[in-house]
Design an enzyme around this catalytic site. Structure first.
Site, PDB file in Angstrom:
ATOM      1  N   LYS A   1       0.857  -1.199   0.000  1.00  0.00           N
ATOM      2  CA  LYS A   1       0.000   0.000   0.000  1.00  0.00           C
ATOM      3  C   LYS A   1       0.882   1.234   0.000  1.00  0.00           C
ATOM      4  O   LYS A   1       1.826   1.338   0.778  1.00  0.00           O
ATOM      5  CB  LYS A   1      -0.893   0.007   1.242  1.00  0.00           C
TER       6      LYS A   1
ATOM      7  N   ASP B   1      -3.533   4.289  -1.772  1.00  0.00           N
ATOM      8  CA  ASP B   1      -4.451   4.812  -0.750  1.00  0.00           C
ATOM      9  C   ASP B   1      -4.475   6.331  -0.865  1.00  0.00           C
ATOM     10  O   ASP B   1      -3.902   7.038  -0.045  1.00  0.00           O
ATOM     11  CB  ASP B   1      -3.959   4.352   0.626  1.00  0.00           C
ATOM     12  N   LEU B   2      -5.135   6.817  -1.920  1.00  0.00           N
ATOM     13  CA  LEU B   2      -5.111   8.254  -2.211  1.00  0.00           C
ATOM     14  C   LEU B   2      -6.392   8.956  -1.783  1.00  0.00           C
ATOM     15  O   LEU B   2      -6.502  10.175  -1.879  1.00  0.00           O
ATOM     16  CB  LEU B   2      -4.853   8.473  -3.718  1.00  0.00           C
ATOM     17  N   LYS B   3      -7.372   8.201  -1.354  1.00  0.00           N
ATOM     18  CA  LYS B   3      -8.634   8.752  -0.806  1.00  0.00           C
ATOM     19  C   LYS B   3      -9.128   9.954  -1.627  1.00  0.00           C
ATOM     20  O   LYS B   3      -9.239  11.070  -1.135  1.00  0.00           O
ATOM     21  CB  LYS B   3      -8.457   9.137   0.660  1.00  0.00           C
TER      22      LYS B   3
ATOM     23  N   HIS C   1     -11.430  12.589  -3.627  1.00  0.00           N
ATOM     24  CA  HIS C   1     -12.756  13.201  -3.481  1.00  0.00           C
ATOM     25  C   HIS C   1     -12.706  14.562  -4.159  1.00  0.00           C
ATOM     26  O   HIS C   1     -11.975  15.447  -3.712  1.00  0.00           O
ATOM     27  CB  HIS C   1     -13.114  13.343  -1.999  1.00  0.00           C
ATOM     28  N   ASP C   2     -13.482  14.699  -5.262  1.00  0.00           N
ATOM     29  CA  ASP C   2     -13.483  15.965  -5.998  1.00  0.00           C
ATOM     30  C   ASP C   2     -14.727  15.943  -6.890  1.00  0.00           C
ATOM     31  O   ASP C   2     -15.562  15.025  -6.770  1.00  0.00           O
ATOM     32  CB  ASP C   2     -12.187  16.082  -6.827  1.00  0.00           C
TER      33      ASP C   2
ATOM     34  N   THR D   1     -13.161  15.368 -12.418  1.00  0.00           N
ATOM     35  CA  THR D   1     -11.785  15.288 -11.918  1.00  0.00           C
ATOM     36  C   THR D   1     -11.508  13.905 -11.341  1.00  0.00           C
ATOM     37  O   THR D   1     -10.428  13.329 -11.558  1.00  0.00           O
ATOM     38  CB  THR D   1     -11.567  16.386 -10.841  1.00  0.00           C
TER      39      THR D   1
ATOM     40  N   GLY E   1       1.371  -1.919   8.786  1.00  0.00           N
ATOM     41  CA  GLY E   1       2.493  -1.017   8.556  1.00  0.00           C
ATOM     42  C   GLY E   1       3.583  -1.223   9.580  1.00  0.00           C
ATOM     43  O   GLY E   1       4.439  -2.091   9.453  1.00  0.00           O
TER      44      GLY E   1
HETATM   45  O1  C5P Z   1       1.371   1.258  10.944  1.00  0.00           O
HETATM   46  P1  C5P Z   1      -0.049   0.752  10.882  1.00  0.00           P
HETATM   47  O2  C5P Z   1      -0.150  -0.755  10.815  1.00  0.00           O
HETATM   48  O3  C5P Z   1      -0.921   1.353  11.947  1.00  0.00           O
HETATM   49  O4  C5P Z   1      -0.547   1.292   9.459  1.00  0.00           O
HETATM   50  C1  C5P Z   1      -1.873   1.192   9.029  1.00  0.00           C
HETATM   51  C2  C5P Z   1      -2.031   1.795   7.679  1.00  0.00           C
HETATM   52  O5  C5P Z   1      -3.413   1.780   7.335  1.00  0.00           O
HETATM   53  C3  C5P Z   1      -1.569   3.245   7.566  1.00  0.00           C
HETATM   54  O6  C5P Z   1      -1.054   3.420   6.243  1.00  0.00           O
HETATM   55  C4  C5P Z   1      -2.839   4.044   7.749  1.00  0.00           C
HETATM   56  O7  C5P Z   1      -2.806   5.267   7.070  1.00  0.00           O
HETATM   57  C5  C5P Z   1      -3.870   3.118   7.109  1.00  0.00           C
HETATM   58  N1  C5P Z   1      -5.236   3.292   7.593  1.00  0.00           N
HETATM   59  C6  C5P Z   1      -5.595   3.173   8.932  1.00  0.00           C
HETATM   60  N2  C5P Z   1      -6.888   3.358   9.315  1.00  0.00           N
HETATM   61  C7  C5P Z   1      -7.822   3.612   8.408  1.00  0.00           C
HETATM   62  C8  C5P Z   1      -7.499   3.704   7.050  1.00  0.00           C
HETATM   63  C9  C5P Z   1      -6.173   3.528   6.682  1.00  0.00           C
HETATM   64  O8  C5P Z   1      -4.744   2.914   9.774  1.00  0.00           O
HETATM   65  N3  C5P Z   1      -9.080   3.730   8.789  1.00  0.00           N
END
Ligand code: C5P
Length: 232
Positions: free
Chosen positions: A37, A64-66, A68-69, A73, A208
């Protein structure tokens, strides 16, 4: 979900500051990880070029660019993401945005809706001008996402069981906030261990820091895949 090999159900969040850092981590993880990701931090630091290289090499990429526009676009943005070769792309779960993204999606790219950011509670929604509760808005947006034809939803493991019952087996549920037993929670408040999230109905787990910050990231990734395998 039937049919996805356990290893492909682990998505590692490349939350690192540079492409060089990402490449080092990818090399350390080797063939233990086949899905990454890329979010704001890396995407805006050269990560989109890396995403294209990974996709060309057969590694799956979740952008994971989320988005919204306005619809035009969003549609053009989705078309560009499709050319990168990404597998998943997130958009905020507003009906116009989801319709535009679904219409512009080409085969191979799946659109995931973000219902309500997990950092929002009822007070935050009220501050933003909404009168309902988070749980109500999550349910409403999940229903709309599926009705509009989004491929799935990003949700916390705490919501997985309820959303699975709501959206059915075909929708893809992708779950962050995962911590192997003993891992530091960091800023995540409601965490699940990998096996429990899978048992609750998650298709993919996003992990992560428990991997990125481990002394042996590959060992942690392999242990998570084992746990997915046992719970599947
Ligand atoms: O380091 P960690 O395991 O907490 O990373 C989780 C990933 O999932 C991060 O990239 C975070 O931005 C993403 N994320 C999240 N909660 C959400 C949506 C995405 O933790 N609701």
């Amino acid at each position: 979900m039937l049919g996805i090999p356990s290893r492909e159900r682990l998505i590692v969040a490349l939350d690192v500051p540079s492409v060089a850092d990402a490449e080092r981590m990818i090399e350390r993880l080797g063939n233990s990880v086949c899905f990454y990701k890329i979010g704001y931090q890396l995407a805006f630091a050269g990560g989109l070029v890396l995403a294209e290289q990974l996709a060309r090499a057969g590694t799956r990429v979740f952008l994971d660019l989320k988005l919204h526009d306005i619809s035009n676009t969003v549609a053009n943005g989705v078309a560009s993401v499709a050319r990168i070769g990404a597998t998943f792309l997130t958009v905020h779960a507003y009906p116009q945005t989801m319709r535009a993204a679904v219409k512009a999606r080409t085969s191979g790219l799946r659109i995931l809706a973000v219902t309500v950011l997990t950092s929002y509670n009822d007070d935050d929604l009220a501050e933003a001008g909404y009168s309902g509760r988070v749980t109500e808005l999550v349910a409403r947006r999940a229903d709309q996402a599926i009705e509009i034809g989004a491929d799935g939803i990003v949700c916390s493991a705490a919501e997985v069981a309820v959303l699975r019952a709501r959206v059915g087996a075909a929708a893809t549920l992708v779950t962050p906030g995962i911590r192997p037993v003993g891992a530091a929670t960091g800023d995540q408040k409601r965490i699940f261990i990998p096996g429990d999230a899978i048992a609750a109905g998650a298709d993919y787990l996003v992990v992560g820091r428990p991997i990125l910050e481990a002394s042996d990231p590959r060992r942690v990734a392999d242990a998570i895949v084992d746990e997915i395998d046992k719970a599947a």
